[in-house]
Design an enzyme around this catalytic site. Structure first.
Site, short mmCIF file in Angstrom:
data_model
loop_
_atom_site.label_atom_id
_atom_site.label_comp_id
_atom_site.label_asym_id
_atom_site.label_seq_id
_atom_site.Cartn_x
_atom_site.Cartn_y
_atom_site.Cartn_z
N LYS A 34 19.79 149.16 27.78
CA LYS A 34 18.88 150.25 28.15
C LYS A 34 19.60 151.32 28.97
O LYS A 34 19.47 152.51 28.71
CB LYS A 34 17.69 149.70 28.94
CG LYS A 34 16.67 150.76 29.33
CD LYS A 34 15.60 150.22 30.25
CE LYS A 34 14.69 149.25 29.56
NZ LYS A 34 13.53 148.86 30.40
N GLU A 87 28.40 142.93 30.98
CA GLU A 87 28.87 142.13 29.85
C GLU A 87 28.85 142.94 28.56
O GLU A 87 29.80 142.91 27.77
CB GLU A 87 28.01 140.87 29.69
CG GLU A 87 28.01 139.94 30.89
CD GLU A 87 26.90 140.24 31.89
OE1 GLU A 87 26.59 139.35 32.70
OE2 GLU A 87 26.37 141.37 31.86
N GLY A 95 13.07 143.62 29.34
CA GLY A 95 14.10 143.19 28.39
C GLY A 95 13.67 142.02 27.52
O GLY A 95 13.90 142.03 26.30
N ARG A 96 13.03 141.03 28.11
CA ARG A 96 12.65 139.83 27.33
C ARG A 96 11.43 140.09 26.44
O ARG A 96 11.03 139.21 25.69
CB ARG A 96 12.40 138.67 28.26
CG ARG A 96 11.40 138.92 29.37
CD ARG A 96 11.50 137.86 30.46
NE ARG A 96 10.69 138.13 31.62
CZ ARG A 96 11.02 138.94 32.62
NH1 ARG A 96 12.15 139.61 32.57
NH2 ARG A 96 10.23 139.10 33.66
N GLU A 148 12.48 133.28 33.19
CA GLU A 148 12.75 134.54 33.87
C GLU A 148 11.46 135.20 34.32
O GLU A 148 11.42 135.87 35.35
CB GLU A 148 13.55 135.48 32.97
CG GLU A 148 14.09 136.71 33.71
CD GLU A 148 15.13 137.47 32.91
OE1 GLU A 148 16.33 137.13 33.01
OE2 GLU A 148 14.74 138.40 32.17
N HIS A 160 17.47 112.32 17.30
CA HIS A 160 18.66 111.49 17.40
C HIS A 160 19.48 111.83 18.64
O HIS A 160 20.65 111.46 18.73
CB HIS A 160 19.50 111.65 16.13
CG HIS A 160 18.85 111.07 14.92
ND1 HIS A 160 19.08 109.78 14.49
CD2 HIS A 160 17.95 111.59 14.06
CE1 HIS A 160 18.36 109.54 13.40
NE2 HIS A 160 17.65 110.62 13.13
N LYS A 179 25.26 139.04 39.93
CA LYS A 179 25.97 140.18 39.35
C LYS A 179 26.76 140.94 40.42
O LYS A 179 27.91 141.34 40.20
CB LYS A 179 24.98 141.13 38.68
CG LYS A 179 24.31 140.58 37.43
CD LYS A 179 23.37 141.64 36.87
CE LYS A 179 22.67 141.16 35.61
NZ LYS A 179 21.75 142.21 35.07
#
Length: 524
Positions: free
Chosen positions: A204, A210, A261-262, A347, A378, A487
């Site tokens: 954004k 990152e 964001g999510r 979050e 399993h 961060k």
């Protein structure tokens, strides 16, 4: 006036009910006593059928929880969100991901004055994005699409593109790079060519550390490999047009500060989805979500699936004390579904203070974890069946297969139903190793088929379910200050790794930094 759940007069009634009945409810006996239990605790919602009958509640429990929702002002808070009021109080923002899938020109009671203009802007951006997506889909020279993002700019699109692989454009491969670990980007770059690759940089602000590290490395690789025309091979999903242009990226699609964001895969962040499944597929994806939005907005609380699921989450977290929920999709294409839900719920609701900034008296989000269906059987299902902790299980099953192989789907669905049954009924044995205590809860969500519309509805269901529990806990589900401190410290430590300065650091961090700077490394 909105009330926090633990400050309502209904809360002590729920506590008394839990002590008297809820703490020792036996599901096997509950089904014997109530022949209509399945009918009462299951329901259809848009594209989703839910069986909530194998959960540790009864009609009295649900009645008290519904009373709690009404007393807390859940409906008013829901309407305030969908109407565009700034319910994200710590950032003074509206929360309008539902607007991203609202049909053009549609108004709702309670819309704030800005809504019509916002909706027009949404559809203008959507139309432009989908036109671009169709151009890419029709460009045979582009064989690979690489999405560079992190968090909401990666998890949602990655999950959806994988889930809808049967609807993908032929001749296109999709790659997702999120980790700042260069191994991930390097692995993708070895598999693509500059002349046939489109890079989508999703950030954004165009400042996410990152993402921008990976984007600059991709641009450097593109130039080193003889790539030409950055403007053709790079596009940006950002509001920072100037920063993108400074890197030579001129194709941009923006979104708004009222989209978290999510919750952003419905926006321009969903461009890789649109390229994968096409403009009509993406519109179907939005339509499925909108159908669930309307169900959440209009259905009475007692027949409102997101409300019922959110109330059950609160019942488990605050009264039974269950600390986690296992998610097991019985469809291989939903391999990233659990990871997506981790961000969505943890979050959003991983908070320890209320809207007033004071510490809460009750716990909030459970830990969300899981893997696709029979693989989990399993691995960790041993613990679900015979472990010391009760861990509620949520199964997602799909009735119709999207592959032609005979026999597989019947076995897959049989496993899904059998696991839920086994968790509930258990198996008595004098041999402790073979004893299954049973009475362990599960929810089953059933889709008729996995399509853009049904996936959209399923995701919207989970969004609203998270909203319900967060609203009742009295927290802000739409900020994420908890990700910021790490961060900030990472920037400081990155500089110290270069300089070797350990002044002011704690002993452990200083020791580790020195070890990492020691050219001789260490020995076991």
């Amino acid at each position: 006036m909105k009330l926090r759940c633990d400050l309502t007069p209904t809360w002590p009634l729920l506590q008394s009910h839990y002590t008297a009945q809820g703490s020792h409810l036996d599901l096997r006996q509950a089904f014997e006593r109530d022949a209509d239990r399945f009918a009462h605790f299951s329901q259809s919602a848009p594209h989703v059928f839910a069986d909530l009958s194998k959960n540790l509640w009864d009609r009295d429990t649900e009645a008290l929880l519904l009373e709690l929702a009404a007393v807390c002002g859940l409906e008013q808070h829901r309407d305030a969100m969908q109407g565009g009021q700034p319910i994200n109080t710590t950032e003074n923002r509206a929360v309008l991901h539902t607007l991203l899938r609202r049909p053009a020109g549609m108004s709702l009671p309670g819309d704030v004055p800005e809504t019509a203009a916002r909706l027009a802007d949404v559809h203008s951006t959507l139309n432009a994005m989908l036109q671009y997506a169709e151009q890419v889909r029709g460009d045979a020279a582009i064989t690979d699409v690489v999405n560079i993002g992190i968090g909401g700019s990666d998890l949602g699109p990655h999950m959806a593109v994988r889930a809808l692989e049967e609807f993908r454009a032929p001749g296109k491969r999709f790659h997702f790079v999120s980790n700042v670990d260069g191994h991930e980007l390097h692995h993708v770059l070895k598999a693509v060519r500059p002349e046939s690759t489109l890079f989508l940089v999703a950030s954004k602000t165009f400042t996410t550390a990152e993402t921008m590290t990976n984007a600059r490395s991709a641009l450097a690789w593109f130039a080193a490999q003889g790539g030409r025309d950055v403007a053709r091979h790079f596009a940006a999903l950002t509001t920072n047009i100037e920063a993108a242009a400074a890197l030579g990226i001129t194709t941009t699609f923006g979104f708004w500060d009222w989209v978290g964001g999510r919750y952003s895969l419905w926006s321009a962040i969903g461009l890789p989805i649109a390229i994968a499944i096409g403009a009509q597929g993406f519109r179907d994806f939005l339509a499925g979500a909108h159908a669930m939005d309307e169900h959440f907005r209009t259905a009475p609380l007692a027949q409102n699936l997101p409300v019922r699921m959110g109330l059950l989450d609160l019942w488990y977290r605050n009264f039974h004390g269950f600390t986690s929920r296992c998610v097991a999709p019985y469809h291989a294409a939903l391999t990233r579904y659990a990871a997506y839900l981790q961000q969505l719920e943890m979050e959003s609701n991983g908070k320890r203070v209320g809207l007033d900034g004071r510490a809460l008296a009750c716990t909030t989000s459970p830990v969300i974890w899981g893997e696709p269906g029979t693989n989990g059987q399993h691995a960790f299902f041993q613990m679900l069946h015979q472990g010391c902790d009760v861990l509620p299980l949520e199964i997602v099953a799909v009735r119709k297969a999207s592959h032609p192989l005979p026999g597989h789907q019947q076995k897959l669905l049989a496993n899904a139903l059998a696991q839920a049954q086994a968790l509930m009924v258990g198996k008595a044995s004098e041999d402790g190793h073979r004893h299954f205590p049973g009475n362990r809860p599960s929810t089953l969500l059933l889709l008729d088929s996995l399509t853009p519309a049904s996936l959209g509805a399923l995701i919207a269901l989970q969004e609203h379910r998270v909203f319900v529990s967060g609203s009742l806990w009295g927290i802000n589900s739409f900020d994420q200050w908890g990700v910021e401190l790490g961060k900030v410290l990472a920037k400081d430590i990155e500089a110290r790794l270069e300089s070797g300065d350990v002044a002011g650091l704690d002993g452990s961090t200083a020791g580790l930094l020195g070890l990492l700077r020691d050219g001789d490394g260490w020995t076991a």
